[in-house]
Scaffold this active site. Structure first.
Site, mmCIF file in Angstrom:
data_model
loop_
_atom_site.group_PDB
_atom_site.id
_atom_site.type_symbol
_atom_site.label_atom_id
_atom_site.label_comp_id
_atom_site.label_asym_id
_atom_site.label_seq_id
_atom_site.Cartn_x
_atom_site.Cartn_y
_atom_site.Cartn_z
ATOM 1 N N LYS A 28 -65.053 -26.583 -97.405
ATOM 2 C CA LYS A 28 -64.416 -25.514 -98.172
ATOM 3 C C LYS A 28 -64.963 -25.445 -99.594
ATOM 4 C CE LYS A 28 -60.078 -25.806 -95.573
ATOM 5 N NZ LYS A 28 -58.703 -25.327 -95.509
ATOM 6 N N ASP A 79 -58.108 -18.353 -94.532
ATOM 7 C CA ASP A 79 -58.002 -19.647 -95.210
ATOM 8 C C ASP A 79 -57.915 -19.373 -96.711
ATOM 9 O OD1 ASP A 79 -58.533 -22.122 -96.505
ATOM 10 O OD2 ASP A 79 -59.294 -22.887 -94.601
ATOM 11 N N ILE A 80 -56.723 -19.541 -97.262
ATOM 12 C CA ILE A 80 -56.476 -19.186 -98.668
ATOM 13 C C ILE A 80 -57.327 -20.055 -99.586
ATOM 14 C CG2 ILE A 80 -54.703 -18.985 -100.462
ATOM 15 C CD1 ILE A 80 -52.660 -18.841 -98.053
ATOM 16 N N ASN A 94 -43.674 -25.139 -89.785
ATOM 17 C CA ASN A 94 -43.964 -26.574 -89.718
ATOM 18 C C ASN A 94 -42.973 -27.341 -90.577
ATOM 19 O OD1 ASN A 94 -45.096 -26.840 -92.486
ATOM 20 N ND2 ASN A 94 -46.560 -25.364 -91.666
#
Ligand code: CTP
Length: 426
Positions: A358, A323-324, A227
């Site tokens: 999260k 998902d870190i 990206n």
């Protein structure tokens, strides 16, 4: 790399024999990693030429308030905080004031100190000092009698009261043959004092992990998914945290940026590698800031050889990456966990969703789109927390990072204090 990496220092030079040392000061500030622009007063040009300071700073020297010719002629090659031209014609003092991270006046003559103490704006340098929000420091240099004079001393008291840092002066033999206080500090001492101004100590004794940059998800030996993240914001956050006294581990995807000074930098490629590196270090971490633009998906299979074109269409199967950020926030105990959200619309709402989903302490949200966010040198942030929303307005990413770290340090302390308080309650 030195201790002033990426710092923008506006050096004011006023009229005094010590102005000959200014060229050395510029050189040393640059060696320490700073970018330096110089403003000379009319008096300074009697002691040292603009050409000398232009040569050592690598930029045209600013001298006059309304010098339209110079503005039009020398904007070439200057980059603004936004990466564009700097400064705009007829706005020079405001642009210079905004550009700087600090204004250092060395040498500062008795006359300059008097004008600064009075808040005058009768030349470019005094006007910039009035117009800037950043710290101003002065390194006085004058005859010892002038230094000891009650008028100078009361001007100094006023400057200190107004938050201006006074560097020196030193004592010793003077150019006029007298001995006493009034010698300008040596350039090496000035560099040290300037870097001390950036050191806040707000995160002393704490360890922080910052993730930064994009990730690279391999498709075949020559192709991959990535990206537009440049890594600039994450690197700026890591540097700001070091200045605040933290031990910083920067876990970075592929970027073209050099390793920041005094930061342990670990280079990775994929989201899985970033996840592994984070979890190898996170247990001893007090604060985690996920700035990286981590790929949510990776190709289900990595081809061992270059994929050849065959049909008109091709389907690439993707698998979810871990998902870190969420995995760090789920640790028990979890560090103070901060996420980033780059959004094109509904900034606050999207950030709030991530905060809840999260289980984060804070989400720093920024708007992305054409000319905004990725790759630029300037940005703004909306800091979304469970109870509050704070806006950090558009500014260079280096300054924005410092403001973010300042905010996080205060929140970290408040949370830690609250936890200790609850634990101790009978
Ligand atoms: N993040 C992460 N690991 C991932 C994905 C994201 O650590 N696999 C972190 C980023 O570093 C950032 C935040 O999560 O701090 C971004 O949140 P996310 O919900 O993943 O953002 P988007 O990918 O933009 O989400 P969506 O497209 O679902 O809106």
């Amino acid at each position: 790399m030195g201790t002033l990496t990426n710092k923008r220092i506006l050096l004011g030079v006023t009229g005094g024999i010590a102005a000959y040392k200014s060229a050395d000061a510029v050189r040393r500030l640059r060696e320490a990693g700073a970018e330096v622009r110089v403003i000379m007063t009319a008096g300074a040009t009697e002691f040292i030429t603009a050409l000398t300071l232009q040569a050592v700073s690598g930029h045209p020297v600013y001298q006059h308030m309304f010098d339209t010719g110079a503005e039009a002629g020398d904007v070439q090659g200057r980059t603004s905080a936004a990466g564009g031209r700097m400064p705009r014609a007829a706005m020079e003092h405001i642009d210079l004031a905004r550009w700087a991270d600090i204004v250092l006046v060395a040498p500062a003559s008795a006359n300059f100190l008097a004008r600064l103490a009075q808040g005058r704006a009768d030349d470019l340098l005094t006007t910039v000092c009035l117009a800037t929000e950043v710290p101003v420091a002065v390194a006085p240099a004058m005859n010892q009698q002038m230094w000891s004079n009650a008028a100078t001393q009361s001007n100094l008291a006023m400057l200190k009261k107004n938050g201006i840092s006074i560097f020196g002066p030193a004592e010793g033999s003077q150019a006029c043959g007298e001995v006493g206080p009034g010698r300008m500090l040596e350039p090496a001492d000035l560099v040290k004092l300037v870097s001390d101004l950036f050191t806040t100590g707000e995160l002393d004794g704490l360890t922080m992990i910052v993730t930064a940059g994009p990730t690279w998800e391999t498709i075949d030996p020559v192709r991959g998914l990535t990206n537009r993240s440049s890594g600039k914001m994450g690197y700026a956050v890591a540097e700001a945290a070091v200045e605040a006294g933290a031990r910083v581990i920067l876990i970075s995807g592929p970027t073209s940026l050099p390793d920041p000074a005094r930061v342990q930098t670990i280079r990775v490629e994929s989201a899985q590698e970033m996840y592994d590196a984070v979890h190898a270090h996170v247990r001893a971490t007090n604060i985690f800031i996920g700035v990286a633009a981590v790929a949510d998906y990776r190709p289900a299979q990595k081809a061992g050889n270059k994929i050849k074109k065959t049909d008109e269409t091709m389907t690439l199967e993707l698998t979810r990456n871990p998902d870190i950020l969420a995995s760090v926030a789920a640790l028990k105990p979890a560090p103070f966990t901060v996420g980033f959200a780059a959004e094109t619309e509904d900034l606050e709402q999207q950030a709030r969703q991530k905060l809840k989903n999260k289980n984060l302490d804070l989400v720093a949200a920024n708007r992305v789109g054409p000319g905004l966010g990725f790759g630029t040198d300037e940005s703004s942030l909306l800091l979304v927390e469970h109870e509050t929303v704070t806006e950090l307005p558009i500014q260079p990413k280096t300054k924005l990072a410092r403001a973010l770290i300042h905010h996080i340090a205060a929140r970290y302390r408040a949370k830690k204090f609250a936890t200790v308080h609850v634990l101790r309650r009978p």
